[in-house]
Design an enzyme around this catalytic site. Structure first.
Site, short mmCIF file in Angstrom:
data_model
loop_
_atom_site.label_atom_id
_atom_site.label_comp_id
_atom_site.label_asym_id
_atom_site.label_seq_id
_atom_site.Cartn_x
_atom_site.Cartn_y
_atom_site.Cartn_z
N LYS A 191 -16.56 47.80 -72.38
CA LYS A 191 -15.37 48.25 -71.65
C LYS A 191 -14.88 47.14 -70.72
CE LYS A 191 -14.55 50.35 -67.78
NZ LYS A 191 -13.26 49.70 -67.47
N GLU A 266 -24.46 41.57 -62.55
CA GLU A 266 -23.86 40.35 -61.98
C GLU A 266 -22.81 40.82 -60.98
OE1 GLU A 266 -24.99 37.45 -62.61
OE2 GLU A 266 -26.24 37.93 -64.33
N CYS A 300 -16.51 35.31 -58.49
CA CYS A 300 -17.77 35.70 -57.84
C CYS A 300 -18.42 34.47 -57.23
CB CYS A 300 -18.69 36.35 -58.86
SG CYS A 300 -18.95 35.32 -60.31
N GLU A 397 -17.16 39.49 -49.03
CA GLU A 397 -16.44 38.85 -50.13
C GLU A 397 -14.95 39.19 -50.01
OE1 GLU A 397 -16.93 40.41 -54.17
OE2 GLU A 397 -17.40 38.37 -54.79
P1 NAD Z 1 -15.20 46.52 -60.08
O1 NAD Z 1 -16.61 46.74 -59.66
O2 NAD Z 1 -14.14 47.29 -59.43
O3 NAD Z 1 -15.05 46.82 -61.65
C1 NAD Z 1 -15.86 46.19 -62.61
C2 NAD Z 1 -15.89 47.05 -63.85
O4 NAD Z 1 -16.55 48.27 -63.54
C3 NAD Z 1 -14.51 47.42 -64.41
O5 NAD Z 1 -14.54 47.42 -65.81
C4 NAD Z 1 -14.33 48.83 -63.88
O6 NAD Z 1 -13.45 49.61 -64.66
C5 NAD Z 1 -15.75 49.36 -63.97
N1 NAD Z 1 -16.02 50.52 -63.13
C6 NAD Z 1 -15.37 50.92 -62.01
N2 NAD Z 1 -15.90 52.09 -61.57
C7 NAD Z 1 -16.91 52.40 -62.41
C8 NAD Z 1 -17.84 53.48 -62.46
N3 NAD Z 1 -17.82 54.47 -61.57
N4 NAD Z 1 -18.74 53.51 -63.45
C9 NAD Z 1 -18.78 52.50 -64.36
N5 NAD Z 1 -17.91 51.47 -64.37
C10 NAD Z 1 -16.99 51.41 -63.40
O7 NAD Z 1 -14.97 44.96 -59.99
P2 NAD Z 1 -13.62 44.16 -60.22
O8 NAD Z 1 -12.74 44.43 -59.06
O9 NAD Z 1 -13.11 44.38 -61.60
O10 NAD Z 1 -14.15 42.65 -60.17
C11 NAD Z 1 -14.35 41.95 -59.00
C12 NAD Z 1 -15.82 41.95 -58.60
O11 NAD Z 1 -16.62 41.46 -59.67
C13 NAD Z 1 -16.09 41.03 -57.44
O12 NAD Z 1 -16.94 41.66 -56.52
C14 NAD Z 1 -16.81 39.84 -58.07
O13 NAD Z 1 -17.64 39.14 -57.22
C15 NAD Z 1 -17.54 40.51 -59.17
N6 NAD Z 1 -17.87 39.52 -60.20
C16 NAD Z 1 -19.17 39.09 -60.32
C17 NAD Z 1 -19.51 38.13 -61.25
C18 NAD Z 1 -20.92 37.64 -61.41
O14 NAD Z 1 -21.23 37.13 -62.48
N7 NAD Z 1 -21.79 37.77 -60.43
C19 NAD Z 1 -18.52 37.59 -62.08
C20 NAD Z 1 -17.21 38.05 -61.92
C21 NAD Z 1 -16.91 39.03 -60.99
#
Ligand code: NAD
Length: 504
Positions: A191, A266, A300, A397
């Protein structure tokens, strides 16, 4: 089509939007209830994608298909060499379509086209690398357990894996997970983030062309709170591989614990770049600027904290501010632009509220600090000075082009400051002194420490976070093992001594 030539934004936007469906059991499908969602370009505010939007029933269908493909399909039983062949074909398919993929990424995410292209090419390399691991996944044997015993440790694919990805590097991040899960013999439900689903759906087309068997990769466009929730809790899922925010990640771990799934997480970061007074000045200034503005700070791994040694702090900060003024922000379709749009309206508001919060807490806006007054969602390159370790801007962040500058006096203070947040994803050390670099690198709690460089990556090097930045590591030679279970074969050779009725 090669988009590296000058693109006319009006022509690109006049094209019909990309149409994406759900990939379930090897076939493209509409959502059961007929739901759809539109994606507008954050830089141009026009519709660039129209998708079937999955609901709970679609998610359950996809999981059932992946379960069937794992329990009864050919994929987990194939030779590693055969799986490697499919992964290599996917890598080549990605490269063949790299310009279309890059354009899709730019239109939905807002990042400059050249950076999208680099992301797609880097992702193709991960598929090639995973193909090599598919042939090298092996267990262990112990011929040292005595004359009557032979021990063999098998590596078996763990089963059905839920892969959930964020919107900042949609194609790269799915490629950090999916090829490695496939190399191990797993089947998957994927997803992407609902706002940047295009390139993951296009990957589905490439996978089918490469000959992936039905049900091995299922792709769902949909909301995290609906589709993601099912993927995190369903008893037929064996493992969750999630990249996203620390907040959502923690909830996902808690929910997946009800069925004790293996997790690979991650999550977020607040990564320090530590600048010592004996640094290579130009390289460090450049890395400070690149580290915070690359991908509009929506990384990230973003170098969102600069820790500068006090004696050079004023001069170094001034140099960073001057260099930041040269950064070109604007339409990501235009050549030469370095910083594109903020991907979502919610993220734009989050960034501005962090800046305002820092102002109220007493930090100084040395540069930028506002939305750019133009069509699309852009934030000015922003440098905040006078930041102290207790301020939210030093700990939280932001996920935007906002640099927090802190100062330190000695190595010990720098290490303490670097370790003073709850995160531990990455860090960098800038010094010409070997002892300074190695001492800091060994004592910083982070999954990656760059020494005199920043934001570089290779498929061979593991990536992941300490503390609240995550659980587990991706990439590197153990990446496929993460998607396996270890099974012990304890074999007895020759006559066995009976315990219950010892022979007279
Ligand atoms: P997010 O946590 O809002 O969403 C990430 C994913 O989780 C999306 O596909 C979203 O639809 C899904 N999601 C949301 N609610 C959910 C739930 N209740 N159950 C299951 N899945 C759910 O993150 P974002 O805003 O899309 O991305 C930004 C974040 O991602 C930042 O905090 C960034 O640091 C992190 N990030 C980390 C890495 C890493 O490798 N450490 C890499 C890229 C981004």
């Amino acid at each position: 089509m090669d988009h590296s030539k000058l693109l006319n934004t009006a022509d690109v936007l006049a094209r019909p939007p990309f149409v994406g469906k759900l990939l379930i059991d090897g076939a493209w499908a509409d959502a059961c209830d007929g739901s759809t969602r539109e994606r507008r370009s954050p830089a141009h505010d026009t519709v660039v994608g129209v998708y079937a939007e999955a609901g709970v029933v679609d998610a359950e269908r996809a999981i059932a298909a992946a379960r069937q493909a794992f329990d009864h399909g050919p994929w987990p039983r194939m030779k590693g060499a055969e799986r490697a062949r499919v992964l290599r074909a996917v890598a080549e398919g990605i490269l063949l379509r790299k310009h279309d993929l890059a354009l899709m990424e730019t239109l939905e995410n807002g990042k400059p086209l050249a950076q999208s292209l680099a992301e797609i090419e880097g992702a193709a390399d991960l598929w090639h690398y995973a193909a090599t691991l598919a042939r090298n996944l092996h267990g262990d044997s112990y011929n040292t357990l005595g004359e009557n015993t032979l021990g063999v440790v098998l590596r078996e694919a763990i089963g059905v894996v839920s892969i959930i990805t964020p919107w900042n590097f949609p194609f790269l991040i799915v490629s950090q997970k999916l090829p490695f899960a496939l190399a191990a013999g797993c089947t998957t439900v994927v997803k992407p983030a609902e706002v940047t689903s295009g390139t993951t759906v296009m990957l589905g087309e490439i996978l089918l062309d490469a000959g992936i068997p039905s049900g091995v990769v299922n792709i769902l466009v949909g909301r995290g709170s609906v589709v993601g929730e099912v993927m995190v809790t369903h008893p037929d899922i064996d493992m969750l591989s999630f990249t996203g925010s620390t907040g959502v990640g923690k909830q996902a771990v808690a929910k997946s614990a009800q069925t004790l799934k293996k997790v690979s997480m991650e999550l977020g970061g607040k990564n320090p770049q530590i600048i010592f007074s004996d640094c290579d000045w130009d390289a460090a200034v450049d890395a400070a600027v690149y580290g915070i503005y690359f991908n509009a700070g929506q990384c990230c791994n973003s170098g969102s904290r600069i820790l500068v040694q006090a004696e050079i702090a004023e001069r170094f900060t001034a140099a960073v501010v001057e260099r930041s003024k040269l950064v070109r922000v604007g339409d990501p379709l235009l050549p030469g632009v370095q910083v594109g749009a903020i991907t979502t309206e919610r993220q734009l508001e989050t960034i501005l509220s962090h800046i305002n919060g820092a102002r109220s807490a007493g930090a100084t806006v040395a540069l930028g600090g506002a939305r750019v007054d133009t069509r699309g969602m852009y934030v000015e390159p922003t440098v905040m000075t006078g930041v102290t370790a207790d301020m939210a801007i030093a700990k939280d962040e932001v996920f935007g082009p906002v640099l927090a500058v802190l100062t330190f006096t000695a190595l010990e203070d720098a290490i303490a400051l670097a370790n003073s947040t709850l995160y531990g994803l990455s860090a960098s050390v800038w010094s010409q002194d070997f002892n300074t670099c190695m001492t800091a690198a060994r004592r910083i709690k982070a999954g990656t420490v760059w020494v005199n460089t920043f934001l570089e990556g290779h498929a061979e090097l593991p990536f992941g976070g300490y503390r609240e930045s995550g659980i587990g590591r991706e990439l590197g030679r153990f990446a496929t093992e993460d998607y396996t279970e270890a099974k012990t074969l304890h074999m007895h050779l020759g006559a066995r001594t009976d315990w219950y009725l010892p022979k007279p």
